[in-house]
Design an enzyme around this catalytic site. Sequence first.
Site, mmCIF file in Angstrom:
data_model
loop_
_atom_site.group_PDB
_atom_site.id
_atom_site.type_symbol
_atom_site.label_atom_id
_atom_site.label_comp_id
_atom_site.label_asym_id
_atom_site.label_seq_id
_atom_site.Cartn_x
_atom_site.Cartn_y
_atom_site.Cartn_z
ATOM 1 N N SER A 629 0.824 -1.208 0.000
ATOM 2 C CA SER A 629 0.000 0.000 0.000
ATOM 3 C C SER A 629 0.859 1.258 0.000
ATOM 4 O O SER A 629 0.580 2.226 -0.711
ATOM 5 C CB SER A 629 -0.932 0.020 1.214
ATOM 6 O OG SER A 629 -1.984 -0.894 1.030
ATOM 7 N N SER A 830 -2.724 -7.915 -6.255
ATOM 8 C CA SER A 830 -2.370 -6.823 -5.358
ATOM 9 C C SER A 830 -3.527 -5.835 -5.221
ATOM 10 O O SER A 830 -3.785 -5.313 -4.142
ATOM 11 C CB SER A 830 -1.104 -6.116 -5.831
ATOM 12 O OG SER A 830 -1.191 -5.771 -7.183
ATOM 13 N N ASN A 833 -6.042 -7.620 -2.853
ATOM 14 C CA ASN A 833 -5.665 -7.998 -1.492
ATOM 15 C C ASN A 833 -4.685 -7.089 -0.756
ATOM 16 O O ASN A 833 -4.615 -7.142 0.460
ATOM 17 C CB ASN A 833 -5.060 -9.403 -1.500
ATOM 18 C CG ASN A 833 -6.030 -10.439 -1.984
ATOM 19 O OD1 ASN A 833 -7.086 -10.638 -1.404
ATOM 20 N ND2 ASN A 833 -5.683 -11.104 -3.069
ATOM 21 N N TYR A 834 -3.916 -6.319 -1.469
ATOM 22 C CA TYR A 834 -2.826 -5.610 -0.798
ATOM 23 C C TYR A 834 -2.911 -4.096 -0.790
ATOM 24 O O TYR A 834 -2.313 -3.449 0.056
ATOM 25 C CB TYR A 834 -1.493 -6.018 -1.423
ATOM 26 C CG TYR A 834 -1.088 -7.415 -1.053
ATOM 27 C CD1 TYR A 834 -0.553 -7.677 0.207
ATOM 28 C CD2 TYR A 834 -1.242 -8.477 -1.928
ATOM 29 C CE1 TYR A 834 -0.179 -8.951 0.567
ATOM 30 C CE2 TYR A 834 -0.873 -9.756 -1.585
ATOM 31 C CZ TYR A 834 -0.342 -9.992 -0.330
ATOM 32 O OH TYR A 834 0.023 -11.255 0.029
ATOM 33 N N ILE A 835 -3.558 -3.554 -1.778
ATOM 34 C CA ILE A 835 -3.571 -2.103 -1.861
ATOM 35 C C ILE A 835 -4.816 -1.553 -1.178
ATOM 36 O O ILE A 835 -5.935 -1.896 -1.552
ATOM 37 C CB ILE A 835 -3.536 -1.668 -3.337
ATOM 38 C CG1 ILE A 835 -2.216 -2.122 -3.962
ATOM 39 C CG2 ILE A 835 -3.716 -0.163 -3.443
ATOM 40 C CD1 ILE A 835 -2.151 -1.919 -5.452
#
Length: 875
Positions: A629, A830, A833-835
């Site tokens: 992030s 991403s 799930n990640y950003i």
Amino acid sequence: MSDSDEDMPLAIRKRQPASTNPSTDDENIENSGSDSDIPLGKRKRPAVRRKVIDDDDDDDASSGSDKATRPAAKRRSYKEESDDSDNSSYGSRSTPKKSNRSTSSLSDGKDDSSDSDVPLAAKKKPVPKPKTNGTPTTNGTTNGSSRVKAAPKYKEESSSDSDTPLAAKSKKPAAKKPTAKVTKVKSEPDTSSSRKPKAAEKSKEKSKGSSSKKRVKDEPEEPARPKKVKKEEEEEDLNAWWLNQDKNEDEDDTVKWTTLQHNGVYFPPEYVPHGVKMKYEGKPITLEPEVEEVASFFAALLYTEHAENPTFQENFFRDFSKLAKRFKTVPAITSFSKCDFTPMYEYFQVEKEKKKNMSKEQKQALKDEKLALDELYGVCYLDGRKEKVGNYRIEPPGLFRGRGKHPKTGCLKLRVQPEQVTLNLSKDAVVPKAPAGHKWAKIVHDDTKTWLATWKENVNDSTKYVFLAAGSSLKGQSDFKKFETARALKKEVAGIRRGYMADLKDKKMFIRQRATAMYLIDRLALRAGNEKGEDEADTVGCCSLRYEHVTLEKPNIMHLDFLGKDSIRFQKSMEVDEQVFKNIRLFKREPAQEGDELFDRLKTAELNKHLQMLMKGLTAKVFRTYNASFTFQDQLQKLTPKDGTTAEKLLAYNRANREVAVLCNHQRAVSKGHAVQMDKITDKIRALKYQKMKLKRTILTLEPKLKKKRPELLEPESDLEDDWIDEHEVQLMLKERERVRLKWEKDNQKRKENKEKPLSEKDLKEMLKEVDVREKELAKERKSGNVPGAKGATVEKCEAQLLKLDERIAATRTAMVDKEENKQTALGTSKINYIDPRISAAWCQKYDVPLEKIFTKTLRDKFKWAMTVDPAWEF
DNA sequence: ATTTCTACTTAGAAAATGGCTG
DNA sequence: CAGCCATTTTCTAAGTAGAAAT
């Protein structure tokens, strides 16, 4: 960085659960000398204290036994690392157990370096603004549900719809009131100030919740569902948990719901035999449906990578032949190589074709069927609110498709029976009926779990669950929490980094390993790396890295090469901190060898325990979320052209996204058309070079004197071979003729419309003759090297064109590189799930980019909690 | 303390859909 | 208006991490 001074120390000491560590508050990190200054983590350790490195093992003898494969974790004894000044204490057998603590000098841990330590890929500095910007919503994952005391009881429906207990029930639970309000809020410019009061109001309402709920309960049954659309929105608003969070941090989040009702799960339809016979030893054989089904599983995969995989074949065949035997198939099926599944395969191909060509009505019917299922199983009521269920379909039988070298890939995955399935719902909820003639394994009422149903799968004996959909409040809340934890790490990370940088030199091997692992996890976004079993694919993460996965190169380069999750290869080389380099060299020292774990005395559990004490909620995976992030926000900010077009902004967005995907090593299989597409681009570049070559010749033809002065004009373009040129010119002429013909046709058309007399074939031939002429010219030009060029050509003009061509070549090249890299980089993971989605939402507002350019419908749904952020919001 | 079990997130492949074009 | 390719959705495997069992 202002934060380094202040925040930093906090990172280390702040976390302390007050209870555990009273004295920790000293401020000065630098004063490492005194015991009290040692960061908590360290202080605490003594309790658990693992042995000091040397005394604990003498295992070396055993180390040799490890198989090349994955050996059980072994401890090694470490020899002194001579070149490492401060570790002299290391290897020596007599390290005093207790005293060591004082040694870890934070001071010499070069604080300066730690600041500069930016996450590898992203060499960004932390954004200065700690700006927590008003968003009051931030932490308190309020669990509204737990507050509602009175569990609304759902009345049984009349018997007639008992098999669809949920349908038409509690349609509009609680409420007009909140709905109206929320809607209003939405339309308002969503500033924090406006939000706050509202939240308060809402929470008040909550306490009254029971009464409104009651209404629901008493509500007369609705007639057939009038079909939503309008409804949808209202319901969504009701579920807008993010609008009424209060910051009650200690809310008990182990309880996930107060009431939960659903319609159970959907079982795949029974197998319908097709009767197509496979061949054995060249002869068609008849199979019982049960056997035929399994043969079909394999047949359907023919010519895929799975079916070509020997392990897959072996596992499949073992199960298949066993089954055939049980059904006394004749002839006995004992050899895989005698099996011929192609008739079935072909049958499936035909079926597929048929399906494609189905009439519209048929297709629609199929869709409707699906929709009906969605309506029945796809929804549930959680605390009275309608929520979507995710995977309500029981996984159909098939062949297990393990990734990479999974030892069990190809094994038969059996059909799941209702008797294996346990349901989880409210005590007072209607228990959905099991399929006729069956019953459920169990019915439980566990409000601390989010799953609606569970069963055990036979191949790996793993547990499967039915959960709510990604857009549900439960998932949304935990997603929110995940990102809040990552943001908390942002505040603490400077200190944590300083801490592990210092620990890199700790006397105790265990601590050094832990610090080194933290470094890798933080800098390289490695996964934790839990231990894995023998009957799984051999993949690793940080803590399970082995000797052979890491190689070191002179000054400070580390090469990593291993298979990670899903057997995706991680292969990167990078410069690492000097001390990290030394440590790894030390860990790799004798008697370590192939198969030995690099971090032989570190387990993920211990690592996480340590992280947990550095910061509440911190685990290894949080670093991935945080770095992803953070990197994204940073890149986005740098790359977005303020005055660009939407397309340009989107490009920047995608680049930032890609940066993150690369960081996290998210890959995908290269599409099959890729090579062809690349060839096309290469050809395009060659064509441009060809034009360049021609231009240069023209220049020389115009100005022969330049041959001496500018010999480079004579040099051939790279990658332009004669053969290619031949072919290219042929193609050019072909295209030219085609163009001429098209033009002729078009002109004719026009003439017809205008009632003029059409051009004749003769005219066409005339026009084509020009091309013939040109073709001859080209041939001549190639022989002589003299290229007159277009009329009016001048050296200057040609030069200008050359420059343009260079630009175009460069642009095409980048596009190619871009494409090439993107071909194996998956941006989705991403993004999903990640950003932190709030970064994207804020960006869209700030730069006026429509949200749907960035998030698909499902993502907008999943991230609806994040869509109302302030444009100035920062991760 | 270590191992196993459980529950949940993360992941790429495959299937379905959609938008474009020839 | 089918066929094609890119994008989106679905599917379920494969991780992480904490709890429970040993």
